[in-house]
Design a protein around this motif. Structure first.
Motif, PDB file in Angstrom:
ATOM      1  N   VAL A  97     -17.018   4.405  23.600  1.00  0.00           N
ATOM      2  CA  VAL A  97     -18.245   4.811  22.907  1.00  0.00           C
ATOM      3  C   VAL A  97     -17.947   5.920  21.900  1.00  0.00           C
ATOM      4  O   VAL A  97     -18.502   5.969  20.814  1.00  0.00           O
ATOM      5  CB  VAL A  97     -19.313   5.271  23.921  1.00  0.00           C
ATOM      6  CG1 VAL A  97     -20.283   6.247  23.288  1.00  0.00           C
ATOM      7  CG2 VAL A  97     -20.084   4.073  24.427  1.00  0.00           C
ATOM      8  N   ARG A  99     -15.396   6.228  20.118  1.00  0.00           N
ATOM      9  CA  ARG A  99     -14.768   5.672  18.916  1.00  0.00           C
ATOM     10  C   ARG A  99     -15.774   4.979  18.005  1.00  0.00           C
ATOM     11  O   ARG A  99     -15.531   4.821  16.821  1.00  0.00           O
ATOM     12  CB  ARG A  99     -13.716   4.637  19.319  1.00  0.00           C
ATOM     13  CG  ARG A  99     -12.349   5.185  19.639  1.00  0.00           C
ATOM     14  CD  ARG A  99     -11.405   4.037  19.907  1.00  0.00           C
ATOM     15  NE  ARG A  99     -11.337   3.110  18.776  1.00  0.00           N
ATOM     16  CZ  ARG A  99     -10.545   3.268  17.716  1.00  0.00           C
ATOM     17  NH1 ARG A  99      -9.752   4.299  17.658  1.00  0.00           N
ATOM     18  NH2 ARG A  99     -10.547   2.390  16.735  1.00  0.00           N
ATOM     19  N   VAL A 100     -16.863   4.506  18.622  1.00  0.00           N
ATOM     20  CA  VAL A 100     -17.822   3.717  17.866  1.00  0.00           C
ATOM     21  C   VAL A 100     -18.754   4.650  17.102  1.00  0.00           C
ATOM     22  O   VAL A 100     -19.166   5.669  17.624  1.00  0.00           O
ATOM     23  CB  VAL A 100     -18.645   2.840  18.838  1.00  0.00           C
ATOM     24  CG1 VAL A 100     -19.798   2.194  18.121  1.00  0.00           C
ATOM     25  CG2 VAL A 100     -17.744   1.792  19.442  1.00  0.00           C
ATOM     26  N   LEU A 101     -19.045   4.316  15.857  1.00  0.00           N
ATOM     27  CA  LEU A 101     -19.855   5.242  15.073  1.00  0.00           C
ATOM     28  C   LEU A 101     -21.332   4.890  15.098  1.00  0.00           C
ATOM     29  O   LEU A 101     -22.168   5.665  15.533  1.00  0.00           O
ATOM     30  CB  LEU A 101     -19.362   5.279  13.633  1.00  0.00           C
ATOM     31  CG  LEU A 101     -17.972   5.877  13.472  1.00  0.00           C
ATOM     32  CD1 LEU A 101     -17.557   5.849  12.012  1.00  0.00           C
ATOM     33  CD2 LEU A 101     -17.932   7.311  13.983  1.00  0.00           C
ATOM     34  N   THR A 103     -23.175   2.217  16.529  1.00  0.00           N
ATOM     35  CA  THR A 103     -23.918   1.630  17.640  1.00  0.00           C
ATOM     36  C   THR A 103     -23.809   2.435  18.927  1.00  0.00           C
ATOM     37  O   THR A 103     -24.182   1.957  19.979  1.00  0.00           O
ATOM     38  CB  THR A 103     -23.417   0.203  17.907  1.00  0.00           C
ATOM     39  OG1 THR A 103     -22.000   0.206  17.822  1.00  0.00           O
ATOM     40  CG2 THR A 103     -24.003  -0.785  16.929  1.00  0.00           C
TER      41      THR A 103
END
Lengths: 294, 282
Positions: A97, A99-101, A103
């Motif tokens: 999570v 790493r994700v921008l 969503t």
């Protein structure tokens, strides 16, 4: 202990303010705990007419009892497995999570709600999934040649409660790991990337060590959770069975005291559990005090 | 994100999607089961797609319950759970605010002792002292009552610590100014401290509401009268039918209804929930 520089001069008022909290604590916490300690040194005759003081006999008998020692072993297996499984899965999810921008809010929402599901409901959900006659998991496992039946096979039962208990705890660990990861300075990972360290190397040499306070905190909390908050899960899935295979300590206290009506032994077990909680809490607070200093 | 690695991004999303599926699947299965009729479970495998009996199952559980399993209509149990969760949350917050106020803003003999007595409650979860606690509640005649269901759970060391931490960050000047203007301790508490604590109170309320809702062992012990059953303990009675398989579709409808309120609280008050969780545990 810290207070304000200026304080109110009232003499009686603070006691009145403290009274409700202290009354509840003394009546429903301290007094019962004292009673548990007292009756762990006593034996009650079968009709409840008289009690005799017998020193450490209850404890001696307890630690000579193979079913109790079995329960200690099962608790250790259970607690260690739940802690490892729940923590590793949630660390993986938290790192992802992080790493994700765009969503990440959506994923977070979808991952955190099991915190609000009652342990006993968690137990029923997994019991339904693994139900030997109609559950989906045994059906799939039969395809792999495994005949799942946690009503007969003790190791199946243990696996079931470990999976169910870990499932519930993932959301909690996840939130703390995400909070921990966000406090790791971005400049450090950027510097390492410029020096040519790949993402996995960066994680193991920079992020994971910096995360160690969170990891240690969660370690204690998870052991605590597995030992004391999983009563509902055990009760809904296996009730300690088959043949004592999942009879962890906190369930055994209840079963011996309320169903078996063995007050002396149950009291001794309560005292042992209290000592474990006290030890865990002490470790947790010592560590937190140390962290505050730097 | 430090650099662009398409494969790793793909892997990241894959991990997250698998994670979400693992988290959601058991509940999806329960939802599907709750929409089928009784006969659909005899085939040897649970159905994987929703069936037509959604409204009927839920209506039946909410209004009638299963009388053979000794379960009252679910709306009674849901009401009890709601009342109990709110009493526990409000009670814990109220007595913790007062005691934190006393500990931070007053100096008096035995202050440290009082602090330690509250602290000790952290080390005595209900599960390890159930029998003597049950005995105290029974001796006080509180079995089968809302008081018996809530009062023994209302002491809270964590809430007290949270408010203590927060009160210590309030500048001394605020209190000095209030005193110069002639405000007594109760007026200061009501007009300055309470409004300042609003966010903390809300965050804590979310956490404590969930805590109260998911209680299982304690309601199981102190209620024998079905008028006081909470939904979480009532479900266990539904599922544990003596004669063979439970009526899965109805049990799962009850499970969904028992799960929904606290889960909705987490989803819609996520910011407060995260704040409450991360701050109370520190």
């Amino acid at each position: 202990m810290q207070t304000k520089r200026t304080i109110f001069p009232n003499k009686l008022l603070p006691y009145l303010l403290l009274a409700p909290q202290l009354a509840v604590t003394l009546i429903f916490f301290i007094w019962p705990a004292v009673q548990a300690v007292k009756s762990s040194f006593e034996r009650e005759d079968p009709f409840g007419f008289k009690t005799t003081f017998i020193w450490f006999d209850n404890y001696k008998r307890l630690f000579a009892d193979p079913t109790y020692l079995n329960s200690v072993g099962k608790t250790a297996v259970f607690a260690v497995s739940v802690t490892l499984l729940a923590m590793s899965v949630s660390l993986l999810l938290a790192v992802s999570v992080n790493r994700v921008l765009r969503t990440n809010r959506l994923y977070t929402t979808l991952l955190v709600w099991p915190y609000a599901v009652a342990p006993v409901v968690v137990g029923i959900l997994w019991w339904f999934m693994f139900n030997p006659s109609i559950g989906i998991a045994p059906y799939l496992l039969r395809g792999l040649g495994i005949n799942w039946n946690h009503r007969i096979d003790g190791s199946h039962a243990m696996l079931l409660v470990i999976i169910a208990a870990s499932w519930k705890q993932i959301s909690y660990n996840f939130l703390f790991f995400v909070a921990g990861l966000q406090s790791v300075p971005q400049s450090l990972t950027e510097a390492a990337a410029i020096d040519g360290a790949g993402p996995f190397k960066r994680f193991w040499t920079i992020v994971f060590p910096l995360l160690s306070p969170t990891t240690f905190f969660l370690l204690i909390v998870n052991i605590n959770y597995a030992m004391f908050d999983t009563f509902g899960i055990i009760d809904a899935t296996t009730s300690g069975g088959p043949a004592q295979a999942t009879n962890i300590l906190v369930y055994k206290v209840y079963a011996d005291g309320f169903l078996g009506l063995n007050i002396g032994s149950s009291a001794a077990q309560s005292v042992v559990l209290m000592l474990i909680v006290i030890a865990l809490t002490a470790i947790q607070f010592r560590y937190i005090e140390r962290r505050v200093q730097y | 994100m430090v650099e662009n690695r398409p494969f790793l991004s793909f892997l990241t999303h894959l991990v997250l999607i698998v994670g979400v599926v693992i988290v959601v699947f058991p509940v999806y299965l329960a939802f599907v089961a709750s929409t089928h009729g009784n006969g659909d479970f005899l085939s040897g495998l649970v159905p994987l797609l929703p069936g037509p009996n959604l409204i009927e199952n839920y209506r039946l559980m909410l209004t009638e319950g299963i009388s053979t399993a000794g379960a009252p209509p679910l709306w009674i149990m849901l009401g009890n759970s709601l009342v109990i969760a709110i009493i526990i949350a409000v009670g814990k917050i109220a007595i913790s605010l007062l005691s934190a106020y006393a500990i931070v803003f007053f100096k008096f003999p035995f202050r440290l002792l009082a602090f330690w007595i509250i602290f000790i409650t952290l080390m005595l979860p209900v599960e390890v002292r159930i029998i003597p606690t049950f005995k105290v509640v029974a001796d006080l005649g509180l079995l089968n009552s809302y008081v018996g269901l809530t009062l023994p759970l209302i002491a809270s060391a964590t809430a007290t610590f949270l408010f203590r931490q927060f009160f210590l960050t309030i500048p001394d000047e605020l209190m000095e100014a209030a005193r110069v203007d002639g405000a007594g301790p109760l007026k200061f508490f009501r007009d300055i401290l309470l409004p300042l604590s609003r966010t903390n109170i809300a965050a804590l309320f979310v956490i404590l509401f969930i805590y109260g809702w998911v209680q299982y062992l304690w309601p199981l012990l102190v209620t024998t009268d079905s008028r006081y059953y909470t939904v979480v303990m009532g479900i266990k009675r539904l599922a544990a039918t003596a004669d063979g398989e439970p009526q899965w579709h109805l049990v799962m409808a009850a499970v969904m209804l028992a799960m929904l309120p606290p889960v909705l609280v987490v989803i819609f008050m996520q910011r407060l929930f995260v704040k409450g969780l991360v701050e109370t545990e520190k």
